[in-house]
Design a protein around this motif. Structure first.
Motif, PDB file in Angstrom:
ATOM      1  N   TYR A 184       0.818  -1.211   0.000  1.00  0.00           N
ATOM      2  CA  TYR A 184       0.000   0.000   0.000  1.00  0.00           C
ATOM      3  C   TYR A 184       0.856   1.266   0.000  1.00  0.00           C
ATOM      4  N   SER A 185       1.853   1.308   0.874  1.00  0.00           N
ATOM      5  CA  SER A 185       2.639   2.535   1.019  1.00  0.00           C
ATOM      6  C   SER A 185       3.367   2.901  -0.266  1.00  0.00           C
ATOM      7  N   SER A 186       3.771   1.904  -1.053  1.00  0.00           N
ATOM      8  CA  SER A 186       4.475   2.190  -2.302  1.00  0.00           C
ATOM      9  C   SER A 186       3.585   2.925  -3.301  1.00  0.00           C
ATOM     10  N   LYS A 187       2.285   2.706  -3.208  1.00  0.00           N
ATOM     11  CA  LYS A 187       1.343   3.413  -4.082  1.00  0.00           C
ATOM     12  C   LYS A 187       0.991   4.790  -3.517  1.00  0.00           C
ATOM     13  N   LEU A 188       0.933   4.888  -2.201  1.00  0.00           N
ATOM     14  CA  LEU A 188       0.488   6.121  -1.555  1.00  0.00           C
ATOM     15  C   LEU A 188       1.588   7.166  -1.423  1.00  0.00           C
ATOM     16  N   LYS A 189       2.836   6.784  -1.642  1.00  0.00           N
ATOM     17  CA  LYS A 189       3.922   7.763  -1.510  1.00  0.00           C
ATOM     18  C   LYS A 189       3.783   8.890  -2.532  1.00  0.00           C
ATOM     19  N   THR A 190       3.072   8.633  -3.613  1.00  0.00           N
ATOM     20  CA  THR A 190       2.903   9.668  -4.639  1.00  0.00           C
ATOM     21  C   THR A 190       2.036  10.819  -4.145  1.00  0.00           C
TER      22      THR A 190
END
Length: 383
Positions: A184-190
């Motif tokens: 999840y965090s890899s997508k939300l870092k944007t």
């Protein structure tokens, strides 16, 4: 909290215990029951108050000065760690401080605070006995601390931004997956992930996420926490304190491991219902409290300040303006808390929900405290 509140978290908040607030019924029966103004009408001088950054209603100090005729010297700090460093010296220069109950528990054991004379606090009777029972876990018999505000440390989101970043990926059942699960965090870092800049706020929720004691004394638990945190370090955009409220309100971040009150405040400031706290497994309750340092010079004036905070109308302003819950049951009973705040279940969390939240506490072993601090430092520095 905390910062900002309260400043934080670790609030933190409930096993609904049957204890009553220490001395509550006795205080109510005493003839010394009187208004805030009468209780302190003959006082002169000043009171030195040290509170979290952005954690006081706008006219609070001026109203106190006008009503009591005392001058307030008001200072701020950004974390419990900052306050702790000030108290360690043994000459803080302050008459009232606002520690999170987790740190206050340690300070009480170290003899840093004066035991309260509740006969000087006629408004003490206004406190919620169930909340005082929770604080008694850190302050046995409620002898040293009076609650300022409470809440929980958890995950908040800007829902529209999160859903856009996740695309077809559904929201997780556990909201902490948004910040601790790389999927999840890899997508939300944007769109921007925020975390509190405090080891005593972050490590307890990490430990609970891993199924461990949130105030663990096991050094291996902090090693495991660090290994997990390293996997999401590159996805975290910002560390900070209550000054993040504007960034959240302006839409510069989409996921926030933060204090409930700050997220509620940002939602209010932006008039954006997409900004919200999430209830779920992993939240830590915190209680920010008022205490009188043992070396305080203006003790009677300190009591005047604390009693002022326990007046229902003043307590209600903390919830109405700051988005944190008050422990003043009379403020709620008298309808002084705005209806939308009183009915917000991420502000005034139900007792049933609070039963799931352990209170924020520090490890009792100093080696574990060092391990907690070291794990966070390495995580934040990315090394």
């Amino acid at each position: 909290m905390k910062m900002n509140t309260l400043q934080q978290f670790g609030l933190t908040v409930f096993a609904a215990l049957a204890l009553t607030a220490c001395g509550g019924s006795k205080e109510a029966a005493k003839p010394a029951e009187q208004t805030t103004t009468t209780a302190s009408a003959k006082l002169t001088g000043e009171v030195n108050v040290y509170n979290w950054l952005e954690y006081i209603p706008e006219k609070y100090v001026s109203n106190f000065e006008k009503e009591l005729g005392l001058k307030v010297n008001y200072g701020t700090y950004e974390s419990d760690e900052d306050l702790n460093a000030k108290l360690i010296t043994g000459n803080s220069g302050y008459d009232v401080v606002v520690p999170g109950a987790a740190y206050a528990e340690m300070h009480i054991k170290q003899g840093k605070y004066l035991k309260l004379d509740k006969s000087k606090l006629p408004n003490y009777k206004n406190l919620d006995p169930k909340l005082m029972a929770q604080i008694a876990k850190m302050d046995p018999n409620n002898e040293y601390l009076v609650p300022w505000a409470w809440g929980f440390t958890g995950v908040g989101i800007n829902e529209a931004k999160v859903k856009k970043a996740l695309g077809d990926m559904p929201m997780p059942t556990n909201p902490f997956d948004l910040v601790f699960n790389p999927a999840y965090s890899s997508k939300l870092k944007t769109c921007g992930i925020f975390m509190l800049d405090s080891p005593s706020e972050i490590l307890p929720v990490v430990l609970q996420y891993l199924g461990k004691d949130p105030s663990s004394n096991n050094l291996a638990d902090y090693t495991a926490s660090l290994e997990m945190l390293k996997k999401v370090r590159s996805d975290v955009r910002q560390f900070g304190n209550s000054s993040v409220v504007n960034d959240i309100a302006d839409g510069n971040l989409c996921v926030f491991l933060a204090w409930s009150g700050d997220v509620n405040m940002a939602s209010l400031r932006a008039s954006n219902p997409d900004i919200k706290m999430l209830l779920g497994k992993g939240n830590i309750a915190f209680y920010d409290t008022l205490a009188i340092p043992k070396e305080a010079k203006n003790i009677e004036q300190a009591y005047a300040w604390i009693n002022f905070t326990l007046d229902p109308k003043n307590a209600a302003s903390i919830s109405n303006e700051l988005g944190y819950a008050t422990a003043n049951q009379e403020a709620l009973k008298q309808g002084l808390v705005d209806k939308d705040k009183a009915e917000n279940k991420t502000l005034f969390v139900t007792y049933e929900e609070l039963e799931k939240m352990p209170p924020r506490r520090l490890p009792s072993d100093q080696a574990a405290v060092r391990a907690m601090n070291d794990a966070f430092r390495v995580f934040k520095n990315g090394k």
